[in-house]
Design an enzyme around this catalytic site. Structure first.
Site, mmCIF file in Angstrom:
data_model
loop_
_atom_site.group_PDB
_atom_site.id
_atom_site.type_symbol
_atom_site.label_atom_id
_atom_site.label_comp_id
_atom_site.label_asym_id
_atom_site.label_seq_id
_atom_site.Cartn_x
_atom_site.Cartn_y
_atom_site.Cartn_z
ATOM 1 C CB CYS A 405 43.377 35.452 45.129
ATOM 2 S SG CYS A 405 41.715 35.164 44.574
ATOM 3 C CB CYS A 408 44.369 33.128 41.392
ATOM 4 S SG CYS A 408 44.279 34.846 41.820
#
Ligand code: IVH
Length: 700
Positions: A405, A408
């Site tokens: 991601c 994150c």
């Protein structure tokens, strides 16, 4: 860009434009829309202006008109046929006016004509009789298409007076004729024509005149050439009137103006009204009215100074992909976004465009550095339509979807049969950020002062763990934030307080359940109200709460037994089986599953309890389970005069009607305001009842 790169780019642009010009003018077919070709031309003009030493005589910016196909006899024009310089905004119209104002001591008057999207044609009359028709060709000579043009019924073969006359105008195909041809195509070959202009041009440039005769072509004239009319017309307005008196068709919507601001207004007005015309227009031609002034102003090598073509904001343009980034949505879906060199599309500057998902990038083969076609239809997010592969320099880079991601760094995954990758981290800050932004957005809780940056800071400070925390924010939480002065803190807290009383459908929308849009949330709210848990049960619960005060302290202004509180909503929703949710009118099976799962999740139960506790109160006045408009659907197009769109929508809902977002055959009423858009056209085609704002008000 250094000179070497500029040269490379200029060469690529030149050959691409040449190819598109050849397709368009000679073969009468287009592979891209005309605005895309314009957009590339504009880029070339800009680059050449920056590097004037790189301009070559064969550049498409340096010549008028087009190549000749060689199919027909060539005819020299009696007066050279120039083309028009394009302008794309009100500002550019004013700039043009600024330039021509200096060329004449007198005041200037204007004639604005609709710019028909067809094929420019020059017709010769001798002693009042039609003798020949010539295409514009390269401006100096054109091709003899007399045989085909003669079949166009709108062209008189004999004029009202026995004069010699050279005139130019536009041959075009009315929308109805275009639709008819495509209907026949559908039946026979299934291959539909995409472009009205090409179909008209194609028909005229056939050797067999039967093709033109069968097409239903029309014509309007707008320009006068060599003639022996006496007394000769003195203005463009007189030219148009003379044409009419001679029996030559003219476009009737032209207007005369004395102020340039009114010219701009006229252009803007027709941007939307164009949809109501029975033929396609692609802009407005603005002309200086008096012919002596026109002559005074003179011509440049390619275009006259006395007129410009205002082109409507293009819905498709080209620009370069500078980068591809990823955006994490509130559901965790990861969307690739092209970062574009800023460009004007349909009236607004676009610097980001969606690439939808991994498969779309692969299918369109979009690479960083590519020149691409961008499109924006209505208020939809701009998207990349196509990459122009023959514009590549070799420096373009392919984009590879990462495994983690971008926010994150947790793993991302793509489920079978899903197009999107999703972040697997339930607490992904990217997701949280978007969910909170959605929760406070206009169509949900509508809280002012909590923009993206503020939410980001509040999340980082740990002040927002769930949505309910928004209503627990204190002065001391907001004051230390960047850009938050006393007044803004006050306003934000006030807005938060006000937002606590919210229509039930807006709360449902704000919760961000997957696939639950505005309309779905309304349908769901209505269903919940109709199927709420028995009031006796409710009373029991309130009593229990009051007696035991176990759950939490009941707020002073707690809902009375009659009202539908957040807790009622929760209980009602939890009690409804999935099959029932699936049967709600307007909610799809998948959305029903998401709703079901959302309300069964204990974490969400806690959230709703907390929202109740902090004082969120639901209103149900927008939801009518009966009413004058019960069972009827409405849609609004154009600008309303007395009420805003939102007020009108609320009024519809309050009276039991339903607001839908697209025109389908099931739509009951289209409310039509000023300058209606394409919805109006579609509704007419489907024979849907249209009503004015006043008629609607009478209904309620
Ligand atoms: S005047 C020198 N008037 O637009 C001026 N052109 O972009 C000649 N067009 O080649 C053109 N409607 O094919 C003029 N009312 C109008 C027009 C019009 C459409 C077309 C025409 C011309 C092109 C210029």
């Amino acid at each position: 860009m250094d000179e070497q790169d500029a040269k490379k780019k200029i060469d690529l642009l030149k050959s691409k434009i040449k190819k598109l010009n050849y397709d368009y003018f000679v073969l009468d077919k287009s592979t891209v829309s005309e605005s895309v070709r314009d957009s590339l031309k504009r880029e070339l003009v800009e680059l050449e202006a920056e590097y004037p030493n790189l301009i070559t005589p064969d550049s498409p910016t340096q010549r008028v008109g087009s190549a000749l196909s060689g199919k027909f006899k060539r005819i020299k024009h009696l007066t050279a046929k120039k083309s028009l310089a394009d302008v794309f905004s009100g500002e550019e119209i004013e700039e043009w006016y600024g330039r021509i104002k200096k060329l004449t001591p007198e005041t200037i008057e204007f004639i604005c004509e609709l710019k028909l999207d067809g094929l420019n044609i020059t017709v010769h009359y001798e002693k009042g009789l039609f003798v020949r028709a010539v295409t514009r060709g390269n401006g100096v000579e054109g091709e003899d298409v007399t045989h085909a043009v003669k079949t166009v019924e709108a062209i008189p073969l004999k004029l009202e007076k026995e004069i010699d006359l050279e005139i130019s105008g536009e041959i075009f195909l009315p929308k109805k004729a275009f639709e008819k041809i495509n209907k026949e195509q559908e039946k026979t070959s299934g291959k539909l024509y995409a472009n009205v202009r090409n179909l008209a041009a194609g028909a005229i440039r056939q050797l067999d005149p039967k093709v033109a005769a069968s097409r239903g072509l029309d014509v309007d004239f707008y320009e006068i050439g060599k003639n022996n009319i006496a007394p000769s017309p003195k203005s463009q307005e007189e030219v148009l009137k003379t044409f009419k008196s001679l029996g030559l068709p003219t476009e009737p919507h032209y207007e005369h103006f004395e102020k340039i601001e009114d010219v701009v207004k006229f252009c803007e007005k027709w941007e939307t009204k164009r949809n109501d015309l029975p033929y396609e227009i692609d802009g407005i031609v603005i002309k200086v009215n008096f012919l002596t002034q026109q002559q005074q102003m003179g011509k440049t090598a390619k275009t006259p100074r006395y007129a410009v073509a205002y082109k409507f904001p293009a819905e498709q343009v080209t620009s370069q992909v500078e980068d591809i980034t990823l955006q994490v949505g509130r559901t965790g879906a990861i969307t690739p976004v092209a970062i574009m060199k800023p460009v004007l599309v349909a009236g607004s500057v676009v610097s980001r465009a969606t690439l939808h998902n991994e498969d779309e990038i692969a299918k369109k083969d979009v690479r960083i550095g590519d020149t691409v076609i961008l499109q924006k239809a209505g208020d939809v997010i701009p998207e990349v339509v196509e990459s122009l592969k023959d514009m590549r320099t070799g420096k373009e880079k392919k984009f590879k979807f990462p495994a983690n991601c971008p926010v994150c760094d947790e793993k991302i995954e793509r489920k079978e049969q899903e197009a999107a990758y999703r972040c697997t981290n339930i607490d992904c800050p990217g997701k949280r950020q978007e969910s909170f932004s959605h929760f406070v957005s206009k169509k949900a809780f509508d809280i002012d002062g909590l923009g993206e940056k503020v939410i980001q800071q509040l999340l980082a400070e740990g002040l927002l763990k769930d949505f309910a925390d928004i209503f627990m924010l204190k002065r001391s939480d907001l004051l230390p934030l960047e850009l938050f002065k006393e007044k803004r803190v006050e306003n934000t807290l006030e807005s938060t307080e006000k937002a606590k009383t919210i229509p039930i459908e807006k709360l449902l929308f704000g919760l961000g359940v997957r696939l639950m849009g505005e309309t779905g949330s309304y349908d769901l709210a209505k269903y919940f109200l109709l199927h709420q848990t028995k009031s006796s049960q409710k009373i029991e619960r309130y009593k229990k709460e009051k007696d035991e005060q176990t759950l939490f302290e009941v707020p002073e202004d707690s809902p009375t037994e009659e009202e539908f509180s957040v807790l009622d909503l929760m209980e009602t929703a939890q009690a409804i089986p999935l099959e029932d949710l699936e049967n709600i009118d307007g909610i799809g099976g998948k959305a029903a599953t998401y709703v079901y799962e959302w309300f069964q999740d204990p974490a969400n139960k806690k959230l709703l309890e907390k929202l109740y506790k902090v004082g969120v109160v639901l209103t149900t006045e927008n939801i009518s389970t009966s009413g004058k408009l019960s069972g009827q659907s409405f849609l609004i197009t154009g600008t309303l005069n007395e009420m805003t769109r939102d007020q009108t929508k609320d009024l519809i809902k309050k009276n039991g009607g339903k607001v839908v977002s697209t025109v389908t055959k099931d739509l009951d009423f289209l409310i039509v305001g000023e300058s209606p858009g394409s919805k109006f056209k579609k509704a007419k085609e489907l024979e849907i009842k249209t009503i004015t704002e006043t008629e609607f008000k009478k209904m309620v």
